[in-house]
Design a protein around this motif. Sequence first.
Motif, PDB file in Angstrom:
ATOM      1  N   ALA A   5       0.726  -1.078  -0.013  1.00  0.00           N
ATOM      2  CA  ALA A   5      -0.164   0.007  -0.071  1.00  0.00           C
ATOM      3  C   ALA A   5       0.867   1.256  -0.101  1.00  0.00           C
ATOM      4  O   ALA A   5       1.989   1.228   0.404  1.00  0.00           O
ATOM      5  CB  ALA A   5      -1.055  -0.076   1.255  1.00  0.00           C
ATOM      6  N   ASP A   6       0.490   2.323  -0.605  1.00  0.00           N
ATOM      7  CA  ASP A   6       1.046   3.530  -0.491  1.00  0.00           C
ATOM      8  C   ASP A   6       0.360   4.255   0.723  1.00  0.00           C
ATOM      9  O   ASP A   6      -0.574   4.811   0.746  1.00  0.00           O
ATOM     10  CB  ASP A   6       0.759   4.447  -1.806  1.00  0.00           C
ATOM     11  N   LEU A   7       1.422   4.363   1.786  1.00  0.00           N
ATOM     12  CA  LEU A   7       0.840   4.766   2.894  1.00  0.00           C
ATOM     13  C   LEU A   7       0.482   6.289   3.138  1.00  0.00           C
ATOM     14  O   LEU A   7       0.000   6.605   4.210  1.00  0.00           O
ATOM     15  CB  LEU A   7       1.896   4.389   4.093  1.00  0.00           C
ATOM     16  N   ARG A   8       0.995   6.908   2.061  1.00  0.00           N
ATOM     17  CA  ARG A   8       1.062   8.387   1.828  1.00  0.00           C
ATOM     18  C   ARG A   8      -0.444   8.876   1.430  1.00  0.00           C
ATOM     19  O   ARG A   8      -1.083   9.930   1.570  1.00  0.00           O
ATOM     20  CB  ARG A   8       1.956   8.948   1.069  1.00  0.00           C
ATOM     21  N   GLN A   9      -1.282   7.570   0.765  1.00  0.00           N
ATOM     22  CA  GLN A   9      -2.593   8.246   0.393  1.00  0.00           C
ATOM     23  C   GLN A   9      -3.632   7.897   1.126  1.00  0.00           C
ATOM     24  O   GLN A   9      -4.996   8.635   0.780  1.00  0.00           O
ATOM     25  CB  GLN A   9      -2.833   7.175  -0.858  1.00  0.00           C
ATOM     26  N   SER A  10      -3.646   7.326   2.360  1.00  0.00           N
ATOM     27  CA  SER A  10      -4.666   7.154   3.241  1.00  0.00           C
ATOM     28  C   SER A  10      -4.560   7.703   4.665  1.00  0.00           C
ATOM     29  O   SER A  10      -3.157   7.297   4.995  1.00  0.00           O
ATOM     30  CB  SER A  10      -5.331   5.818   3.300  1.00  0.00           C
ATOM     31  N   ARG A  11      -5.482   7.883   5.584  1.00  0.00           N
ATOM     32  CA  ARG A  11      -5.121   8.120   7.003  1.00  0.00           C
ATOM     33  C   ARG A  11      -5.761   6.787   7.624  1.00  0.00           C
ATOM     34  O   ARG A  11      -6.923   6.477   7.600  1.00  0.00           O
ATOM     35  CB  ARG A  11      -5.897   9.125   7.232  1.00  0.00           C
ATOM     36  N   PHE A  12      -4.915   6.042   8.379  1.00  0.00           N
ATOM     37  CA  PHE A  12      -5.407   4.819   8.760  1.00  0.00           C
ATOM     38  C   PHE A  12      -5.331   4.986  10.317  1.00  0.00           C
ATOM     39  O   PHE A  12      -4.642   5.771  10.861  1.00  0.00           O
ATOM     40  CB  PHE A  12      -4.073   3.629   8.678  1.00  0.00           C
ATOM     41  N   SER A  13      -6.287   4.267  10.881  1.00  0.00           N
ATOM     42  CA  SER A  13      -6.723   4.506  12.188  1.00  0.00           C
ATOM     43  C   SER A  13      -5.536   3.619  12.925  1.00  0.00           C
ATOM     44  O   SER A  13      -4.974   2.773  12.736  1.00  0.00           O
ATOM     45  CB  SER A  13      -8.045   3.620  12.660  1.00  0.00           C
ATOM     46  N   THR A  14      -5.535   4.153  14.255  1.00  0.00           N
ATOM     47  CA  THR A  14      -4.580   3.523  15.065  1.00  0.00           C
ATOM     48  C   THR A  14      -4.911   2.048  15.104  1.00  0.00           C
ATOM     49  O   THR A  14      -4.000   1.058  15.214  1.00  0.00           O
ATOM     50  CB  THR A  14      -4.741   4.068  16.432  1.00  0.00           C
ATOM     51  N   GLU A  15      -6.023   1.665  15.434  1.00  0.00           N
ATOM     52  CA  GLU A  15      -6.503   0.323  15.613  1.00  0.00           C
ATOM     53  C   GLU A  15      -6.270  -0.482  14.269  1.00  0.00           C
ATOM     54  O   GLU A  15      -5.826  -1.703  14.624  1.00  0.00           O
ATOM     55  CB  GLU A  15      -8.083   0.128  15.929  1.00  0.00           C
ATOM     56  N   ALA A  16      -6.540  -0.018  13.118  1.00  0.00           N
ATOM     57  CA  ALA A  16      -6.338  -0.715  11.925  1.00  0.00           C
ATOM     58  C   ALA A  16      -4.511  -0.917  11.821  1.00  0.00           C
ATOM     59  O   ALA A  16      -4.234  -2.201  11.340  1.00  0.00           O
ATOM     60  CB  ALA A  16      -6.626  -0.002  10.774  1.00  0.00           C
ATOM     61  N   LEU A  17      -3.657   0.002  12.043  1.00  0.00           N
ATOM     62  CA  LEU A  17      -2.613  -0.058  12.223  1.00  0.00           C
ATOM     63  C   LEU A  17      -1.849  -1.191  12.957  1.00  0.00           C
ATOM     64  O   LEU A  17      -1.218  -2.073  12.882  1.00  0.00           O
ATOM     65  CB  LEU A  17      -1.698   1.158  12.136  1.00  0.00           C
ATOM     66  N   ALA A  18      -2.450  -0.988  14.303  1.00  0.00           N
ATOM     67  CA  ALA A  18      -1.960  -2.078  15.452  1.00  0.00           C
ATOM     68  C   ALA A  18      -2.333  -3.463  14.981  1.00  0.00           C
ATOM     69  O   ALA A  18      -1.473  -4.427  15.059  1.00  0.00           O
ATOM     70  CB  ALA A  18      -2.562  -1.749  16.699  1.00  0.00           C
ATOM     71  N   ASN A  19      -3.555  -3.698  14.311  1.00  0.00           N
ATOM     72  CA  ASN A  19      -3.935  -4.917  13.942  1.00  0.00           C
ATOM     73  C   ASN A  19      -3.144  -5.352  12.658  1.00  0.00           C
ATOM     74  O   ASN A  19      -2.495  -6.526  12.888  1.00  0.00           O
ATOM     75  CB  ASN A  19      -5.451  -4.840  13.479  1.00  0.00           C
ATOM     76  N   SER A  20      -2.740  -4.607  11.870  1.00  0.00           N
ATOM     77  CA  SER A  20      -1.795  -5.070  10.546  1.00  0.00           C
ATOM     78  C   SER A  20      -0.405  -5.184  11.142  1.00  0.00           C
ATOM     79  O   SER A  20       0.093  -6.359  10.680  1.00  0.00           O
ATOM     80  CB  SER A  20      -1.817  -3.875   9.809  1.00  0.00           C
ATOM     81  N   LEU A  21       0.124  -4.621  12.201  1.00  0.00           N
ATOM     82  CA  LEU A  21       1.332  -4.904  12.648  1.00  0.00           C
ATOM     83  C   LEU A  21       1.461  -5.982  13.652  1.00  0.00           C
ATOM     84  O   LEU A  21       2.441  -6.944  13.645  1.00  0.00           O
ATOM     85  CB  LEU A  21       1.831  -3.548  13.701  1.00  0.00           C
ATOM     86  N   TRP A  22       0.357  -6.227  14.396  1.00  0.00           N
ATOM     87  CA  TRP A  22       0.529  -7.243  15.312  1.00  0.00           C
ATOM     88  C   TRP A  22       0.170  -8.687  14.604  1.00  0.00           C
ATOM     89  O   TRP A  22       0.835  -9.676  14.991  1.00  0.00           O
ATOM     90  CB  TRP A  22      -0.742  -7.127  16.437  1.00  0.00           C
ATOM     91  N   ASN A  23      -0.781  -8.763  13.668  1.00  0.00           N
ATOM     92  CA  ASN A  23      -1.140  -9.862  13.289  1.00  0.00           C
ATOM     93  C   ASN A  23      -0.675 -10.141  11.662  1.00  0.00           C
ATOM     94  O   ASN A  23      -1.011 -11.291  11.131  1.00  0.00           O
ATOM     95  CB  ASN A  23      -2.895  -9.993  12.966  1.00  0.00           C
ATOM     96  N   GLY A  24      -0.036  -9.128  11.035  1.00  0.00           N
ATOM     97  CA  GLY A  24       0.394  -9.126   9.881  1.00  0.00           C
ATOM     98  C   GLY A  24      -0.710  -9.241   8.791  1.00  0.00           C
ATOM     99  O   GLY A  24      -1.956  -8.782   9.149  1.00  0.00           O
ATOM    100  N   VAL A  25      -0.518  -9.210   7.507  1.00  0.00           N
ATOM    101  CA  VAL A  25      -1.586  -9.156   6.379  1.00  0.00           C
ATOM    102  C   VAL A  25      -1.416 -10.419   5.671  1.00  0.00           C
ATOM    103  O   VAL A  25      -0.558 -10.759   4.794  1.00  0.00           O
ATOM    104  CB  VAL A  25      -1.383  -7.943   5.575  1.00  0.00           C
ATOM    105  N   VAL A  26      -2.550 -11.230   5.882  1.00  0.00           N
ATOM    106  CA  VAL A  26      -2.786 -12.546   5.137  1.00  0.00           C
ATOM    107  C   VAL A  26      -2.714 -12.526   3.731  1.00  0.00           C
ATOM    108  O   VAL A  26      -3.394 -11.367   3.287  1.00  0.00           O
ATOM    109  CB  VAL A  26      -3.952 -13.320   5.595  1.00  0.00           C
ATOM    110  N   GLY A  27      -1.817 -13.149   2.855  1.00  0.00           N
ATOM    111  CA  GLY A  27      -1.890 -12.879   1.485  1.00  0.00           C
ATOM    112  C   GLY A  27      -0.864 -12.014   0.996  1.00  0.00           C
ATOM    113  O   GLY A  27      -1.085 -11.769  -0.052  1.00  0.00           O
ATOM    114  N   SER A  28       0.040 -11.526   1.781  1.00  0.00           N
ATOM    115  CA  SER A  28       0.929 -10.419   1.518  1.00  0.00           C
ATOM    116  C   SER A  28       2.162 -10.699   1.922  1.00  0.00           C
ATOM    117  O   SER A  28       2.320 -11.786   2.711  1.00  0.00           O
ATOM    118  CB  SER A  28       0.242  -8.941   1.925  1.00  0.00           C
ATOM    119  N   ALA A  29       3.191 -10.047   1.689  1.00  0.00           N
ATOM    120  CA  ALA A  29       4.435  -9.937   2.504  1.00  0.00           C
ATOM    121  C   ALA A  29       4.447  -9.553   3.723  1.00  0.00           C
ATOM    122  O   ALA A  29       5.653  -9.555   4.232  1.00  0.00           O
ATOM    123  CB  ALA A  29       5.569  -9.347   1.354  1.00  0.00           C
TER     124      ALA A  29
END
Length: 75
Positions: A5-29
């Motif tokens: 993802a181009d992290l400059r294009q959206s504003r991500f919520s704290t919860e969404a980012l915490a989830n992605s960092l803690w759990n990773g993203v299935v089907g991605s690197a």
Amino acid sequence: MPLPADLRQSRFSTEALANSLWNGVVGSAMPTWRDLPARDIASLIRYVQALSPAAADAQPVSASRAGTRCRGLRW
């Protein structure tokens, strides 16, 4: 694998980012980062949120779009 993802294009919520960092993203690197201290994860979240040029104006991407909730982190 999908392109990162181009992290400059959206504003991500704290919860969404915490989830992605803690759990990773299935089907991605994106791996899980459960070995990082909560303080480091919180710093990464603030950094990613600051990348958006309209960080103060943008609507955060909701955690419901991010999948399962992050567990074990206290902010």
